[in-house]
Design a protein around this motif. Sequence first.
Motif, PDB file in Angstrom:
ATOM      1  N   VAL A   1       0.931  -1.322  -0.037  1.00 28.79           N
ATOM      2  CA  VAL A   1       0.046   0.049   0.010  1.00 28.79           C
ATOM      3  C   VAL A   1       0.900   1.157   0.019  1.00 28.79           C
ATOM      4  CG1 VAL A   1      -1.846   1.312   1.205  1.00 28.79           C
ATOM      5  CG2 VAL A   1      -1.892  -1.304   1.445  1.00 28.79           C
TER       6      VAL A   1
ATOM      7  N   CYS B   1       0.473   5.178   0.323  1.00 29.83           N
ATOM      8  CA  CYS B   1      -0.525   6.298   0.581  1.00 29.83           C
ATOM      9  C   CYS B   1       0.517   7.630   0.272  1.00 29.83           C
ATOM     10  CB  CYS B   1      -0.813   6.172   2.052  1.00 29.83           C
ATOM     11  SG  CYS B   1      -1.753   4.918   2.447  1.00 29.83           S
TER      12      CYS B   1
ATOM     13  N   ARG C   1      -0.500  -0.933  -4.184  1.00 28.05           N
ATOM     14  CA  ARG C   1      -1.586  -0.410  -4.478  1.00 28.05           C
ATOM     15  C   ARG C   1      -1.670   1.170  -4.193  1.00 28.05           C
ATOM     16  NH1 ARG C   1      -6.075   0.487  -1.027  1.00 28.05           N
ATOM     17  NH2 ARG C   1      -5.302  -1.157   0.493  1.00 28.05           N
TER      18      ARG C   1
ATOM     19  N   GLU D   1      -6.781   2.076   6.418  1.00 29.57           N
ATOM     20  CA  GLU D   1      -5.805   1.253   5.742  1.00 29.57           C
ATOM     21  C   GLU D   1      -4.850   0.456   6.533  1.00 29.57           C
ATOM     22  OE1 GLU D   1      -5.575   0.632   2.471  1.00 29.57           O
ATOM     23  OE2 GLU D   1      -6.998   2.224   1.677  1.00 29.57           O
TER      24      GLU D   1
ATOM     25  N   LEU E   1      -4.820  -3.938   6.783  1.00 32.75           N
ATOM     26  CA  LEU E   1      -3.561  -4.384   6.221  1.00 32.75           C
ATOM     27  C   LEU E   1      -3.453  -5.799   6.856  1.00 32.75           C
ATOM     28  CD1 LEU E   1      -1.216  -3.399   4.424  1.00 32.75           C
ATOM     29  CD2 LEU E   1       0.162  -3.121   6.527  1.00 32.75           C
TER      30      LEU E   1
ATOM     31  N   LEU F   1       2.821  -1.208   4.798  1.00 32.15           N
ATOM     32  CA  LEU F   1       2.342   0.190   4.180  1.00 32.15           C
ATOM     33  C   LEU F   1       3.283   1.168   4.332  1.00 32.15           C
ATOM     34  CD1 LEU F   1      -1.161   1.576   4.507  1.00 32.15           C
ATOM     35  CD2 LEU F   1       0.907   3.134   5.276  1.00 32.15           C
TER      36      LEU F   1
END
Length: 258
Positions: free
Chosen positions: A59, A61, A81, A138, A142, A148
Amino acid sequence: MRERQRVIELDQAVNFRDLGGYRGLGGRQVKWGKIYRSAALNELTLKDQIILRNLRITVDCDLRTRHEQTAYPDLLWPGARFVDIGLYAEGARFNQSHPFLRLFHHIPDFEDNYLAKIYQQVLLNDHSEAGIRRIFNELLRLPADQALVYHCAAGKDRTGIISILILLALGVDDKTIAQDYLLTDDLYDFSYKKQHPTNEALSQLIAQMNVTKGEGPAVLGVTETIRQGWGSFDKFFTSKLGFSKQDLEKFRAMYLEG
């Protein structure tokens, strides 16, 4: 066991580091290899992308504005992502009449600390609040075998605010939180000299830090707004961000050892 490295050495991304290893609630250690913070990720080399893939970071961000994201888009690695957070409200004016803005007249240096006021305003802005909530959502969803990263342009202000909030959630003490925040400037010095700091070098830097001078008090813009406005991080997390007590317990169970 191989020693964990706080700073991850990348060819074309600076200030990329692991948020793990700090002592949190009840003396429990923040887990390594789960939460990373960074500066911009728009110039990653293939080698850098492989490193991030191998760290199981799935992830990404991005805390930058839409303009920054368009001009300098992240280079995603396999399995990652992208999540658009945009922490600062573009074109929005700060709320100068909010009652919380009058809380800090008794704190030395706060009135003259521009960064502290900016950080405080992020907590009082509906747009930014939604971004903060998104980061925690998020992290709460996870998977256990994934990690992340969140980042802005320099990995200092927007990234620093999110780091302060995550470490507060995990019960890390104020001095340690301020030290983590202040590491950014030193890491840019290392980058300029084309050196990679060891954990020992970082420990020496931290030992010499005076978190009450320079940019250290900027952290108060987050910590004291929360404590004086809501009483505690727990109440901020539930009443302001809208999470449950069970969510906070889950978050701590996910990211603290033991």
